[in-house]
Scaffold this motif. Structure first.
Motif, mmCIF file in Angstrom:
data_model
loop_
_atom_site.group_PDB
_atom_site.id
_atom_site.type_symbol
_atom_site.label_atom_id
_atom_site.label_comp_id
_atom_site.label_asym_id
_atom_site.label_seq_id
_atom_site.Cartn_x
_atom_site.Cartn_y
_atom_site.Cartn_z
ATOM 1 N N GLU A 102 -9.436 -8.720 -2.555
ATOM 2 C CA GLU A 102 -10.515 -9.679 -2.323
ATOM 3 C C GLU A 102 -9.950 -11.073 -2.019
ATOM 4 N N SER A 103 -8.881 -11.415 -2.719
ATOM 5 C CA SER A 103 -8.281 -12.740 -2.501
ATOM 6 C C SER A 103 -6.977 -12.675 -1.720
ATOM 7 N N ARG A 104 -6.412 -11.447 -1.620
ATOM 8 C CA ARG A 104 -5.143 -11.314 -0.912
ATOM 9 C C ARG A 104 -5.267 -10.194 0.112
ATOM 10 N N PRO A 105 -5.715 -10.495 1.312
ATOM 11 C CA PRO A 105 -5.962 -9.473 2.339
ATOM 12 C C PRO A 105 -4.755 -8.599 2.639
ATOM 13 N N GLU A 106 -3.533 -9.125 2.437
ATOM 14 C CA GLU A 106 -2.340 -8.336 2.760
ATOM 15 C C GLU A 106 -2.179 -7.138 1.822
ATOM 16 N N LEU A 107 -2.948 -7.143 0.715
ATOM 17 C CA LEU A 107 -2.868 -6.038 -0.244
ATOM 18 C C LEU A 107 -3.967 -4.996 -0.048
ATOM 19 N N ARG A 108 -4.664 -5.083 1.028
ATOM 20 C CA ARG A 108 -5.739 -4.114 1.267
ATOM 21 C C ARG A 108 -5.179 -2.687 1.338
ATOM 22 N N PRO A 109 -5.783 -1.759 0.615
ATOM 23 C CA PRO A 109 -5.320 -0.363 0.706
ATOM 24 C C PRO A 109 -5.583 0.193 2.101
ATOM 25 N N ASP A 110 -4.620 0.949 2.611
ATOM 26 C CA ASP A 110 -4.781 1.489 3.957
ATOM 27 C C ASP A 110 -5.336 2.907 3.913
ATOM 28 N N THR A 111 -5.464 3.490 5.102
ATOM 29 C CA THR A 111 -6.038 4.838 5.236
ATOM 30 C C THR A 111 -5.284 5.859 4.405
ATOM 31 N N VAL A 112 -3.951 5.792 4.456
ATOM 32 C CA VAL A 112 -3.140 6.791 3.762
ATOM 33 C C VAL A 112 -3.357 6.719 2.251
ATOM 34 N N MET A 113 -3.442 5.513 1.708
ATOM 35 C CA MET A 113 -3.623 5.368 0.266
ATOM 36 C C MET A 113 -4.970 5.933 -0.186
ATOM 37 N N ILE A 114 -6.028 5.569 0.515
ATOM 38 C CA ILE A 114 -7.362 6.057 0.115
ATOM 39 C C ILE A 114 -7.446 7.568 0.296
ATOM 40 N N THR A 115 -6.820 8.074 1.365
ATOM 41 C CA THR A 115 -6.821 9.523 1.600
ATOM 42 C C THR A 115 -6.103 10.256 0.475
ATOM 43 N N ASN A 116 -5.012 9.671 -0.022
ATOM 44 C CA ASN A 116 -4.301 10.311 -1.131
ATOM 45 C C ASN A 116 -5.136 10.326 -2.408
ATOM 46 N N VAL A 117 -5.957 9.320 -2.593
ATOM 47 C CA VAL A 117 -6.866 9.336 -3.747
ATOM 48 C C VAL A 117 -7.891 10.467 -3.578
ATOM 49 N N ILE A 118 -8.374 10.625 -2.360
ATOM 50 C CA ILE A 118 -9.305 11.738 -2.087
ATOM 51 C C ILE A 118 -8.608 13.072 -2.391
ATOM 52 N N SER B 55 0.825 -1.216 0.000
ATOM 53 C CA SER B 55 0.000 0.000 0.000
ATOM 54 C C SER B 55 0.853 1.257 0.000
ATOM 55 N N ARG B 56 1.986 1.204 0.700
ATOM 56 C CA ARG B 56 2.856 2.384 0.748
ATOM 57 C C ARG B 56 3.402 2.712 -0.642
ATOM 58 N N THR B 57 3.714 1.690 -1.419
ATOM 59 C CA THR B 57 4.223 1.901 -2.774
ATOM 60 C C THR B 57 3.224 2.710 -3.606
ATOM 61 N N LEU B 58 2.002 2.212 -3.660
ATOM 62 C CA LEU B 58 0.985 2.878 -4.483
ATOM 63 C C LEU B 58 0.578 4.214 -3.897
ATOM 64 N N THR B 59 0.652 4.338 -2.565
ATOM 65 C CA THR B 59 0.343 5.619 -1.930
ATOM 66 C C THR B 59 1.315 6.689 -2.399
ATOM 67 N N MET B 60 2.595 6.351 -2.484
ATOM 68 C CA MET B 60 3.591 7.324 -2.938
ATOM 69 C C MET B 60 3.410 7.653 -4.413
ATOM 70 N N VAL B 61 2.994 6.677 -5.223
ATOM 71 C CA VAL B 61 2.721 6.951 -6.637
ATOM 72 C C VAL B 61 1.550 7.929 -6.760
ATOM 73 N N ILE B 62 0.515 7.666 -5.999
ATOM 74 C CA ILE B 62 -0.655 8.562 -6.023
ATOM 75 C C ILE B 62 -0.269 9.953 -5.563
#
Length: 828
Positions: free
Chosen positions: A221-237, A186-193
């Motif tokens: 859905e199949s890999r719970p360890e990949l769930r986006p966290d608060t920071v990632m969703i907030t960055n999308v917002i 999640s941190r990886t994609l959060t920084m990209v966003i």
């Protein structure tokens, strides 16, 4: 239990939920055909991207530009590096990203790709050895930490324009790494966003960010360890919030609600909202320019106050978003709503909550909001409160600053206390110069507020002189090391307008001087902000028109010719307007020169000629025709005025709505008959008076019409009905509660003086006594010198006992420079 976050709301994907919020509940082809049915839907179709469109646009962004990744470092053949070699490579990678520049990023990327390939190779060899039961090589796994260090390096370089590797390139790199088994977290994609949000096309950024989030949600859905966290969703917002897209607020609120739903789901505890999530949603509303933005943001703030989520607590930033929204709101209640929140913040701070401290910037913003609405009392109260808090706490965050002074300057200027406002301005200027601190120097807008305040002074001469003094000070400061204080054309025009309203003999030349100064400044600096325009020249024309100086018509002609010359040379901002030609006509009309009527007619014919040549903006309107009619009327040419009136009617019937005759047109035509030598002028004026309702123009006589009818009958003294008709119209004037001027009383008395009716003298005496009573009661305004002189002459020639002798005595002592006495005639 189904943990698919797309189904947390009744088996509907999140994007369909958000779509319903923006009135796009279905994205099927059949429903898309509904868009063209109305303009609003057509607009939404152009500006609001559906989720399907989001995916298509995001994919198009990904394939736009992909640069080749540098070749990997030399670690030998795959499988040959030792543990020490791989550790050394990781060390070099970390060393490279710490440089935070393009070369460091490229080297780190090269190392990472090589390590990823090594990981993939060793995994494949392990699988083969298991099948053949041979001894497998030692395993190697690339830690997500290394990937995140490279992405963080890219994010910093991308933000600082130190690198041209786009977000699309980075996502391609991540895909390449993932194909080799290096899975981003999640941190990886959060920084990209975050990188997407920091730089690039802000309009497209949320589409890519949303696409990344949606992909991550599917994988989770199949890999719970990949769930986006608060920071990632907030960055999308945040990406939505900064985009200013029409759907941004609704999308941001939808994501915020998703975070609540995920949090309540129980298994997504790391995906719940926090304070930053709410602030990012508020930012989306703040950038939306929606009328309901302030209300929506305050509702979010209230939701934060009531929230049971541990990480959701209002802070200074969330309060500031709402306060500033109300500050800039067009609602009359905006400043009051902002002040309520400010006082709430102050109360929380006093109770020990330092996270919501309302510093001086918030105070000054609310003060300026009040100041802009002319509410000086509230500005002064807030300033006093701020000073009290600062003296009590000693907290530098409450120290009054220049913005507070600005609010006071604006408030005092609007209040009419220009001198006091200027005093504050002087203090700031002196401090800035003394301390050599340009940050203290007042902005140009501070000076302009004081300048505009002076232009509204009741003393027109003082208004012009004081506003010009402020303008000159701005000019001097701009030449003394503060170029940002150079006044713009609007500032010059404000002063020119103030001069044009005065009766000062130097007004026109003062305006001319200002115009020359503007032309010189533009010639030297090429600064378009100070360049004269049509409006500037119109004000100069107006000043000369009102000056009534002998050279006024010649100067007005020269100004208009200069406008025409500049326009023909390609300067579109100097296109002569209809108003400029009209002012030239008025200037000639007021000059009283013998050739004035012909000059007015020449200007009118030039206007018509230019309109005929295609300059549609110069088509004469009712006011232009009225000016020409007035010019004929002043020469006593009622026939010429009537011909112009008929031409105006014809122009209106040809479709020129602006040429529709109004009541003023009739009044000027009636006035033309007043000075005519036509023996039947009174009868013709009567025909006009009674016939104005028969042309379908919807006109009816007003106060000025009745006054003009009194004048035309008073000047028809050879007509035996003159006195009677004057009295009849005077009675109608009083019946309609219109104010009668001294000149109107004079005309009726004069008609009675010339009447052969034996009762005329007593009626004149009664009318005169009524005038004196009305003057003393304040019902009639005190006349100017010329109407007063004519009044005395009329009374002196009358047969009113004693009053005529009093008038003769006053006439002998009359001084044009002395003020008109409070009483028209002394008491008997």
């Amino acid at each position: 239990m189904n943990t698919n976050p797309f189904l947390v709301r009744g088996k509907q994907p999140f994007h369909a939920i958000v779509a319903r919020r923006i009135n796009l509940s279905s994205f099927s082809r059949s429903n898309r055909r509904l868009y063209p049915q109305c303009n609003r839907h057509a607009m939404i179709r152009r500006t609001v991207a559906t989720p399907h469109q989001h995916y298509r646009q995001a994919k198009s962004i990904l394939v736009r530009s992909f640069t080749t990744v540098p070749a990997s470092i030399d670690l030998g053949p795959l499988g040959s590096p030792t543990r020490e070699d791989l550790d050394e490579a990781e060390h070099k990678l970390l060393e490279s990203v710490s440089q935070r520049n393009r070369l460091g990023f490229e080297r780190a990327t090269s190392i990472l790709l090589r390590l990823a390939k090594e990981q993939a190779y060793r995994r494949s060899q392990k699988d083969k050895s298991e099948e053949s039961e041979a001894n497998p090589p030692y395993s190697y796994e690339v830690e997500p930490f290394l990937l995140n260090q490279v992405i963080d390096c890219w994010r910093t370089c991308w933000r600082d324009h130190a690198i041209n590797v786009s977000p699309a390139d980075i996502l391609k790199l991540i895909d390449t790494l993932e194909s080799n088994g290096v899975v981003p977290d999640s941190r990886t994609l959060t920084m990209v966003i975050d990188g997407i949000t920091l730089r690039g096309d802000s309009h497209e950024a949320p589409l890519l960010a949303q696409w990344l989030l949606d992909q991550r949600m599917e994988l989770a859905e199949s890999r719970p360890e990949l769930r986006p966290d608060t920071v990632m969703i907030t960055n999308v917002i945040r990406a939505w919030g900064k985009s200013k897209r029409i759907e941004a607020p609704e999308m941001a609120e939808g994501l915020l609600q998703l975070m609540h739903d995920l949090h309540e789901n129980g298994e997504w505890t790391d995906s719940g909202p926090n304070t930053l999530s709410y602030s990012a949603t508020m930012e989306a509303w703040a950038n939306s320019q929606s009328r309901e933005a302030s209300e929506k943001m305050e509702a979010l703030l209230e939701e934060m106050k009531q929230s049971s989520v541990e990480n959701v607590r209002p802070d200074r930033v969330s309060y500031m978003y709402v306060v500033n929204s109300w500050v800039h709101s067009k609602s009359p209640a905006g400043p009051d709503r902002a002040n309520v929140l400010l006082q709430e913040m102050l109360q929380l701070y006093n109770n020990g909550n330092d996270d919501v401290v309302p510093d001086v910037s918030i105070f000054s913003n609310v003060m300026v909001a009040y100041a802009r609405r002319g509410r000086a009392k509230e500005v002064e109260e807030l300033h006093e409160q701020l000073q009290d808090v600062y003296s009590t706490t000693g907290d530098p965050r409450f120290k009054p600053n220049a913005d507070c002074a600005k609010a006071l300057i604006i408030a005092l200027s609007k209040k009419g206390a220009q001198a006091e406002a200027e005093g504050l301005l002087d203090e700031l200027v002196e401090r800035a110069i003394l301390e050599q601190d340009p940050r203290i120097m007042p902005k140009r807008s501070y000076f302009v507020d004081v300048l505009v305040g002076w232009t509204k002074d009741r003393d027109s001469k003082k208004a012009a002189e004081q506003s010009q003094r402020i303008l000159m000070r701005l000019l001097d400061l701009s030449k003394s090391g503060y170029p940002e204080l150079m006044p713009d054309a609007k500032s010059f025009e404000k002063v020119m307008q103030a001069w044009s309203k005065t009766k000062n003999p130097k007004a026109a030349k003062s305006v001319d001087t200002l115009l020359s100064r503007m032309k010189n400044e533009y010639k030297k600096t090429k600064n378009k902000a100070v360049k004269p325009s049509t409006r500037t020249f119109e004000l100069a024309l107006l000043a000369w028109s009102r000056s009534r100086q002998s050279e006024a018509p010649d100067r007005a002609e020269a100004l208009l010719q200069e406008m025409e010359r500049k326009y023909l040379d390609g300067d579109e901002s100097m296109r002569p307007s209809r108003g400029a030609y009209t002012t030239l006509m008025l200037t000639w009309q007021r000059s009283k020169r013998k050739n004035a009527p012909s000059k007015v007619l020449d200007a009118f014919e030039e206007l018509q000629r230019k309109y005929g040549d295609g300059e549609s903006h110069l088509r004469p309107d009712a006011y232009v025709y009225s000016v020409v009619m007035d010019s004929f009327g002043q020469q006593g040419d009622a026939a010429g005025a009537q011909a112009m009136f008929n031409a105006m009617l014809e122009e209106y019937s040809d479709g020129n709505e602006e040429a529709k005759p109004d009541i003023e047109s009739y009044n000027k035509l009636i006035r033309a008959y007043t000075f005519s030598k036509d023996k039947e002028k009174a009868q013709k004026a009567e025909q006009l008076f009674h016939g104005m309702g028969g042309l379908g123009l919807g006109l009816s006589p007003n106060r000025q019409t009745l006054i003009e009818m009194i004048s035309v009958w008073s000047f028809s003294h050879e007509n035996p009905k003159a006195a009677e008709m004057c009295e009849q119209y005077f009675v109608e004037l009083k019946r309609q509660n219109y104010e009668a001027t001294v000149a109107t009383y004079t005309n009726v008395i004069d008609a009675l003086n010339k009447s052969k009716d034996p009762t005329a003298a007593s009626r004149a005496k009664k009318l005169l006594e009524t005038l004196i009573h009305d003057m003393e009661a304040g019902f009639v305004q005190k006349p100017f010198f010329n109407p007063y002189k004519k009044f005395l002459q009329t009374v002196s020639r009358s047969k009113i006992p004693l009053r005529n002798e009093q008038a003769k005595k006053l006439l002998r002592s009359l001084n044009p420079k002395a003020p008109i006495p409070r009483k028209l005639l002394p008491s008997l």
